[in-house]
Design a protein around this motif. Sequence first.
Motif, PDB file in Angstrom:
ATOM      1  N   ARG A   1       0.813  -1.218   0.000  1.00 22.67           N
ATOM      2  CA  ARG A   1       0.000   0.000   0.000  1.00 22.67           C
ATOM      3  C   ARG A   1       0.850   1.273   0.000  1.00 22.67           C
ATOM      4  O   ARG A   1       0.415   2.310  -0.510  1.00 22.67           O
ATOM      5  N   LEU A   2       2.035   1.189   0.572  1.00 15.50           N
ATOM      6  CA  LEU A   2       2.902   2.370   0.652  1.00 15.50           C
ATOM      7  C   LEU A   2       3.922   2.422  -0.482  1.00 15.50           C
ATOM      8  O   LEU A   2       4.819   3.267  -0.484  1.00 15.50           O
ATOM      9  N   ASN A   3       3.814   1.480  -1.430  1.00 18.80           N
ATOM     10  CA  ASN A   3       4.723   1.431  -2.588  1.00 18.80           C
ATOM     11  C   ASN A   3       6.184   1.363  -2.165  1.00 18.80           C
ATOM     12  O   ASN A   3       7.054   2.041  -2.725  1.00 18.80           O
ATOM     13  N   LEU A   4       6.453   0.517  -1.155  1.00 17.32           N
ATOM     14  CA  LEU A   4       7.822   0.385  -0.653  1.00 17.32           C
ATOM     15  C   LEU A   4       8.621  -0.688  -1.386  1.00 17.32           C
ATOM     16  O   LEU A   4       9.831  -0.781  -1.205  1.00 17.32           O
ATOM     17  N   ILE A   5       7.948  -1.508  -2.201  1.00 21.35           N
ATOM     18  CA  ILE A   5       8.617  -2.614  -2.883  1.00 21.35           C
ATOM     19  C   ILE A   5       9.414  -2.083  -4.056  1.00 21.35           C
ATOM     20  O   ILE A   5       8.866  -1.433  -4.952  1.00 21.35           O
ATOM     21  N   ASP A   6      10.701  -2.360  -4.073  1.00 21.61           N
ATOM     22  CA  ASP A   6      11.572  -1.911  -5.159  1.00 21.61           C
ATOM     23  C   ASP A   6      11.501  -2.924  -6.306  1.00 21.61           C
ATOM     24  O   ASP A   6      12.124  -3.990  -6.254  1.00 21.61           O
ATOM     25  N   GLU A   7      10.728  -2.602  -7.336  1.00 20.71           N
ATOM     26  CA  GLU A   7      10.500  -3.526  -8.451  1.00 20.71           C
ATOM     27  C   GLU A   7      11.681  -3.600  -9.414  1.00 20.71           C
ATOM     28  O   GLU A   7      11.653  -4.366 -10.371  1.00 20.71           O
TER      29      GLU A   7
END
Length: 583
Positions: A414-420
């Motif tokens: 939800r916080l867009n913390l995943i480094d894609e």
Amino acid sequence: MICMNKYRTKSCGEISEADIDKEVRVAGWVENIRDHGGVKFLDLRDQYGVLQVVVHDETLLENVNKECTVTISGKVILRDEDTVNPKIATGTVEVEAAFLEVLGKCRAALPFEVVTSKETKEDVRLKYRYLDLRNPKVHNNIVLRSNIISYLRQQMTEMGFLEIQTPILSASSPEGARDYLIPSRKHKGKFYALPQAPQIFKQLLMVSGFDRYFQVAPCFRDEDARADRSPGEFYQMDFEMSFATQDDVFAVAEKVIGDTFKKFGGGKTVSPAPFRRIPFAESMLKYGTDKPDLRNPLEIVELSDLFVETDFKPFRGRCVRGISVPDCVKQPRSFFENMLKFAESIGMKGLGYIEVLDDGTYKGPIDKFLTEEQRAELVRRGKLEKGSVIFFIADDKAFAPQLAGQIRTELGRRLNLIDESRFELCFIVDFPMFEIDEETGKYIFTHNPFSMPQGGMDALLNKSPEDVLAYQYDIVCDGVELSSGAVRNHDLEIMKKAFEIAGYTEEDLKTKFTSLYHAFQYGAPPHAGMAPGIDRMVMLLTGEENIREVIAFPMNSNAQDVMMGSPSEVTEEQLREVHIKLR
């Protein structure tokens, strides 16, 4: 390069400006037909690309429709500047058709448009999978899969591994998932089983004197489907090594898997070797799972000791975990409300949190139950700063870690913390050898029963079983388990003791695992290995969220092949031949 033949002299994707004014013959599927007032254009597709064909003589187009196969010959010409298509490799040229022959008519109405097949309901796609596979996006996944398998084979061969095939018809195993059983015609009342993995055979190959074995192995397990698990069958890159330690296996995995992800990862950063090694207990505490996504920077902290005698009854005497999220105070109220809804959806009764305000004060219903000492300890363990929010998860010891892991994952999403932009690979190590079965209260194996206990016989004799660790390990990438493996227990006396703890007699061991029991009496070498899952590897490398997108002919989520109509009924005669009566 396509050889000269009656249907094509070049593939559609090969035609370029170097071929201008040359006569060529191409073949493929008609993807589209466009009428530009007296001139018609075909988009011709084969495995290698799409080529535009211009048709001035409309009589050539008799019986031509979308998805029929044709062969076309003509001259390559340069496209007009305003018709150049930069999206395809052949976008600056076209073929002026002088001859066209329909090779395979498309006689039925298409169930979906091929180029948009991924937007169709899955069961319809799978029923007409041969059409779905014409979609370049779907098709390219299978091509990439083939290239990855070829590369894996090449690497293993270069490292001195022999590819050896093990049997598909085998014996049923009393351990692991459900077997697929095959009735015997010649031996009434007896059954073969499809192998869940080549585990026993590869260990026997080590006893046979083969030093390094590998196999692109089909495995069969009667398990329910998940997004990252195909029901029925899957493929793994199985390998085993003699006179090898855990570190030797890790070195092979880091080289083979690391290089594969670098080569096919589309430019994403890949964890450098050596991959991080995380003990199972640490992984369950910090990430709430033994399959952590290390691209998520959030970590879970243990807080149970702070609430042993708290006045806040929901936490008193419970297993309490906390997740600190920097700069989270600024989130709107709806964020916290939605996190609460998610927590309730996974079985939590609530989701408490404390905010650290800009003036250094704390806000939240739990704060009033904290002493200054507890608050200071929360700040230390959670590394709280102004703007941070710490979320609390409290439940039984068995469930709190899993719930905390799900909250961590959801917060990261939800916080867009995943480094894609990267692949994060790690080894999970030091799995417990035994656990207590909740139903029986007795010790059972937690993982592969053929693993070597750390400390060998001494550990089995002098440690409490739940404290014995095994030389078992998993490879995890971005929250997906790619592989499990182990240093094998090659010592029969240690094996007998390990199985005794898990409730097996020596006679059980001799009966149920007869091949290993006898083989290990003839000089077994120390050996170890693992088996990275090919389907999951390809799923990660393609960025697909469902494993069925990278399998040519997968079953649906209900373990049915809707294209072939399996599982299906068979005749009474077939049942009689294998001595089966349905009831």
